[in-house]
Each structure stands twice: as C-alpha cells, then as structure tokens.
Design a protein around this motif. Sequence first.
Motif, PDB file in Angstrom:
ATOM      1  N   ARG A   1       0.807  -1.219   0.000  1.00 33.26           N
ATOM      2  CA  ARG A   1       0.000   0.000   0.000  1.00 33.26           C
ATOM      3  C   ARG A   1       0.841   1.270   0.000  1.00 33.26           C
ATOM      4  N   ALA A   2       2.159   1.135   0.114  1.00 32.89           N
ATOM      5  CA  ALA A   2       3.038   2.312   0.112  1.00 32.89           C
ATOM      6  C   ALA A   2       2.945   3.011  -1.249  1.00 32.89           C
ATOM      7  N   THR A   3       3.205   4.304  -1.262  1.00 31.50           N
ATOM      8  CA  THR A   3       3.051   5.070  -2.514  1.00 31.50           C
ATOM      9  C   THR A   3       3.966   4.549  -3.620  1.00 31.50           C
ATOM     10  N   ILE A   4       5.176   4.103  -3.246  1.00 34.39           N
ATOM     11  CA  ILE A   4       6.124   3.631  -4.266  1.00 34.39           C
ATOM     12  C   ILE A   4       5.626   2.358  -4.941  1.00 34.39           C
ATOM     13  N   SER A   5       4.724   1.620  -4.258  1.00 33.79           N
ATOM     14  CA  SER A   5       4.214   0.365  -4.806  1.00 33.79           C
ATOM     15  C   SER A   5       3.340   0.578  -6.026  1.00 33.79           C
ATOM     16  N   ASN A   6       2.847   1.791  -6.216  1.00 35.06           N
ATOM     17  CA  ASN A   6       2.065   2.090  -7.422  1.00 35.06           C
ATOM     18  C   ASN A   6       2.842   1.789  -8.694  1.00 35.06           C
ATOM     19  N   LEU A   7       4.166   1.867  -8.637  1.00 35.29           N
ATOM     20  CA  LEU A   7       4.989   1.565  -9.806  1.00 35.29           C
ATOM     21  C   LEU A   7       4.724   0.150 -10.301  1.00 35.29           C
ATOM     22  N   TYR A   8       4.536  -0.764  -9.377  1.00 40.04           N
ATOM     23  CA  TYR A   8       4.290  -2.173  -9.731  1.00 40.04           C
ATOM     24  C   TYR A   8       2.929  -2.348 -10.381  1.00 40.04           C
ATOM     25  N   TYR A   9       1.913  -1.695  -9.820  1.00 39.67           N
ATOM     26  CA  TYR A   9       0.550  -1.914 -10.296  1.00 39.67           C
ATOM     27  C   TYR A   9       0.197  -1.121 -11.551  1.00 39.67           C
ATOM     28  N   ASP A  10       0.835   0.029 -11.733  1.00 37.96           N
ATOM     29  CA  ASP A  10       0.389   0.937 -12.798  1.00 37.96           C
ATOM     30  C   ASP A  10       1.327   1.037 -13.989  1.00 37.96           C
TER      31      ASP A  10
END
Length: 787
Positions: free
Chosen positions: A136-145
Amino acid sequence: MTTEQQWNEEQQRVEDVTAVISGRIRRLESEVGSVRGDVVDMRKGFWDEVTINFSEADDVGETSTSLRQQSEILSERERRHKHSTEALGRLRKLLESPYFARIDFAEQGQDAERIYLGIASLLDQQDEEFLIYDWRATISNLYYDHMPGPAAYKTPGGEIEGELTLKRQFSIRHGQIRFMFDTGVTIGDELLQAVLSRSSDAQMKSIVATIQKEQNRIIRDDRSRMLIVQGAAGSGKTSAALQRVAYLLYKYRDRLSADQVVLFSPNPMFNSYVSTVLPELGEENMQQATFQEYLERRLGREFQLEDPFEQLEYVLSASSQPGYEARLEGIRFKSSKTFLHVITGYKAYLEQEGMRFKPVRFQGREVITAEQMIRRFYEFDPAVRLANRLELLRDWMLKELARFGKEECSAPWVDQQMDLMEPEDYQRAYHRMRRKSKNKGDTFDDFTREREILARMVVSDRLKPLRKWIKALRFVDTTRLYSELFLNETLLSQLAEHTELPREWHEISRQTLGRIQAGELAYEDVTPFLYLRELMLGFRSNSNIRHVFIDEAQDYSAFQLTFFKHLFPQAKMTALGDFNQAIYAHASVLQDAEPLYDLYGTEQTELISLTRSYRSTQEIVEFTRGMVVGGEHIIPFNRKGEKPRVTEVPTREKLHQRIAGNIAELLAEGYESIAVICKNADESAAAYEALEGMLPAKPKWIKKTTPAFEKGIHIIPAYLAKGVEFDAVLIYDGSAEQYRRESERKLFYTACTRAMHLLHVYTLGEITPFVSSQESSTYIYTLEKGK
C-alpha cells in the motif's frame, strides 16, 4: 525468462529475509510472553498496591492518585501487549510468504533501487533500509500501474519520475521460490493464470499480488465522496473493495480505525465468505451487516417486515396469483426517483397542513386530543423546521401531562392504589417526604403531606410510560401519514408533480393499505416509510462511520442510497455492482447513474467500469456474455477450459440421475466446490430432497439464514449465490418453462457466471431462450432420450 543464477540469487535473498523474520519472531514471542505475564500479575495485585483510607481527606486524595497511577501503568502494559501481538501476527504471515514482487526503479540521475513488495513492511534495523515495502506504500504504485520504461509515482512532496528497469513476480511458500518470472506488462498473465486456475476457496482471498491497473484506481481513490464501481461478473469488484479498505486503514491509520468502516453485504453467508481478507492482510475486520438487519432493528418491533428474498420469491413464483402485475408496478414505482421526490415533497406539504397525531390516552380518557395537537403544531412559527416544531410540541405536551397529573392526584383511583401499596412503597414515599420536608423546614409527620406525596408518587409512576412515549415522539402517527399517500390519490398526484401514476394504482393502494392494517410492511415500502419518519423526526445518523461500502449495489434503489447518505453524514461511499445482475423487480440504482451523481454532485463522484472478467474460463465468459445487453464489452481473461455443456433430459428422474452422476465424476476429478443452482427456494428444497440420498457426499442446502460458506456440494437458489464462486456450477433446470420471461434473464445470467472452471446446464424439455439464442459454437448440446 530468468536465468539459473538469478533464481539462486533470489532464493538466497529469500533465505536471508526469512532468517531476519524468524529472529524477530523469536524476540517478539519472548517479549509478548513477558508483557502478558506483567499484565496478569498487575491485574492480580492491582489492589495490593493501593492503600484505601476514607477517614481523612488527604488519604482519599492519595488513594485516588495511587489508583490512577496503577491504572495508567496497567493500560500502558496492555497497549504494549496488543501492539506486540499484532506485530507478531504480521511477521508470521511474512514468514510464510515474505513478498510477491520486485521492481527496480531508478530516479532521474540516480542508480536503480531494488524494491520488494509484500503484505507488510520490514525494515532492516541495522541499515535502516526497507527489506520489504508494504503493497500500500506510494512507491508500490509503480508495480501496479507501470510496465518497464519511463514511470512515476506521487508522494506528499510531489511526483517522483524515473525509469522502471525491472518487474519481477514471485510465488514464495515456506521459504522456497515456487516460480519466478520477469514481465513486461502491468501484472503478468502467468501469475494470474496460476491464481485463477486453482480451486475456489471457502473464503475470499487477498489479491494484492495480482491487482490490475483499473483495480488499483479503485483501491487508491482518495478524492471521491461517492465512488461507483460498475463491473462485469467476476471482474474483481469485491476483491478490490476489500483491498481498498486495507489501503485506507494503512494510509489513514492515525485517524481511521476498522470500526469506522462498514460493509453492507447481500446476505449473512457473504459476510462469512469475505471475513478473512482483511485479517490476511494484517488488519482488523470492518463492521459488516445487511441492510435488512438494520431495517429490522429500526422497525421490527412495530411491523412484520418482508425481506428482499421473500419479495423476490414472490416475483419469481407468484405470476399466476391475482394482483401480481399490480404488485410489480408498485415495487417499481416505490423504488423510483419519482417516489423519492414524493416523500421529500410530502414533508414540505406537512409543514403547512395534513399532520396526523395519536391522542394521549390515560385509563381510557383522552388527556390531549389529536385536534389539540394539530392546532398547537400549526400555531408555531412556520419558519421553524418541522422536526423542531415537533420538539416544541413535545415540550408543550409534557407540561400538559404534568398539569393533568397534579389534577389527577385527588382522583378516587389514587386512594385505591394507595391502599394496595406495599411497605417498601411507603418507605420510598417516607424518604421522599422527609427530603422535601427538610428543604421546606417543616415537619414530615403530617397526614395530609403524607397523602399528598403518596398520591403524587402513584400518579407519577402511572404516567411514566406516557412521558416516555411523548419524549420518543411516538405521538406522531407515521403509519397514518404514510397511508394517506395511498388513501388520497389527488395528494399523491400533486406531490408527484402530475407524473403519470402506475396503471394499477388503485390495486397497488389496496394491497399497500391491507398489509399496513395487518401490521406488515412489504419490502418496497420499508425504506420509503422509514425515510418519511426520519425526515419528520430527524435522522438517527451515525457520524462515527467514515467509509461505507455497499456490495451488490445494483440491488438497491435510489431511495436506499439516499437513506444511507443521511444515515452516515460524515462518510465517503463506495458502491459496487453489476447492472446485468440486477435481479430484483425494483428500479436499480445502476440503471440510471443520475441519482448516484445527485447524491454528492458530479465533482465528488467517480465512476469506474471494470470490463475484464477473471473468475470464469474464456469459454464460460464467451457463452454467458451473449445473454445480456452490452455483453460484447465484457472481455474474458485468457484462461482456457471446457465449453459449457447443455443437456436436455426427458424426465425429472433422469435429471436427478444425470446430476448425481455428474457430481460424482467432478468429485473424483478433484473439484472441491460444486453448486447445483436452482431458480428459487422451492426448487432448491425439491432438489435437495431428491438428490440428498443419491450423492457420494452430503450436500449443503443453502438458505437465506445460512451463516457460513464452506467447500463441498451446495444446493442453492440463484439469488443467494451472488458474490460467491464455485469450481463447477450445475444449473438444475434451465428450461424455457423456468426461465422464459425477460425479467428472469439476469437471474439466469447471474447463476451461470458463478462458475470458475465448469458450467453444465440441465433442462427439462425445451431449453431457455437465453441459451438457445446463443451462438451454437459457444456450448455443447446433448439430447437425452428415453425415460
């Protein structure tokens, strides 16, 4: 493909990380045990540490300070124990599967950083670097998006740009990498194939490793007051919503707790089905309820309430009964935006005229008449809100009742009651008289004073229920006011702003009034009735709730969602549904987005559509999507399987033989969750009775009260199967006799889309047009002959 060297390097890292986790677990287990012992000892010896002496004022103060200090120490130990226990739980989950992905990201002008994602963060205490980042960390968006290449993610300090140089996915269990691959898309098909090919579970699982980009938008939406998710069957709406709860609890952990989030689900079994997702992610479960449970709490003592399943059973099975078409018209009208405006306008009308009150009666006499109350109510300043005028009327009535009570003290029945008083009643009156006598400075051995106090006590006790009744505003005759809408067609037409009323309005009114007079409320009347009452008396709102999730939102009316808005005035709302599964007769809130946008305005409303279906195989999706309008937009995930089979049998006996044999084969092949889906409760009961003794394992007969979802063989009505999934689905009787009306199309579609791996439709005689109209290439048809 990854190389053997890369595999070995990653496996070594897994072993290093699990060693760190194991060491932390050992230390925490010791700490938890120690703190637990401290708490137990402190509880046992709590009072031993405090000397109580109430003889001196200083000693009392010292005692109070000592008690407070001991209590604070105990509370601190209990908090520490709770936090350590929660941390221990997270570490144990990480030990089983520490992470599921790795991304390498290079900020502009810097070297690439390796980022591993798991269900919780893990910090290297020596280097103060993250070994694992929370998904859920903001940097994890890189993986999902993002896919490898230029990428960016937002932080509170601004957007961070750079390049995603690697995207790797893992399946790790018990310290061993089961599979690993690099991917060039958002989430690799290989991982989804592995997850979706397994058997269905008795409870929904977390999807954090396979969240798709469009699902990630749902999970991380922070802007919208109203988030609407319209998704195809099996598109992951509910899964994304539950991950959204986990995300919100993580991001706003300093000001949002699990008990400030509520999920309204379709039935108790569904609550069980989704109950493990948040604990699996290390979070406490949110509150869960059905809307019917709430309605029962509010109105169940006054009326016998029909529930939505009873209404649906009527719709599915009572078409030959007189008044059926009128009932359906009434259901649609009472759930419409027009009727919502009628109720809202009715409140404004009542501010000027038309209020109805119940008289205040005492021992068969009217203490305050309804006419007096009406006259008094309309004497108040018209500018005062209706609810406030009712409070003013209540205060006036309480004064009138007090005046009546004084006059009643000299009534003969009071002397009769005093003669019947018990000794303890006299003792109570004596103490009351003594207290009043001290205040007035006179004696209390006066017979007249004694009689006066006893009389007041008798009258006060007898009037106590009336006072309570008045304070609760029970004198407002809500039932008569709601009935007036069906007694006075001219008034209703005026409030509807001359919108044309249903053709069968007189029969609708007759049915409605008949049920009300019998102490019943039809399901379509419950929310409008309660909404009218709340508009007049003031909403019993819950300002503590910050997020409301409504699953199967297509089964709610505009009325019900408007009611939710007033019920939870401080909350953001997430509504999840599929219009193609709107199986109830009332107007679905997803049929027209306008009422949803009206709730909070277009600026605060977001609509996200999910068109890719992940639950079922490609063959099942290609078969079912042809049944519904707009089905061509549903995109199947590329997971191959068998074509659905359609078998026409000549007799019910043959039907049961084929279903029993089919189930035996499926169990032998390893299918763990099999559903025989029937049209309604009566068909389910008949199927259960016929099949119970023919099956190799005892089936579970699912009813609306079934509390938990389990693996095995289920015999279930279609409307209770919503929201859950099965390895194999057998439609009990998909004949034209059972599913012929257009209103049953979505029910049949819903039943078929519960299947993950295999779908078999049996039919007694001619097959439903919802199947025969499909391309013949999308299914395999077999005609059984003989008896």
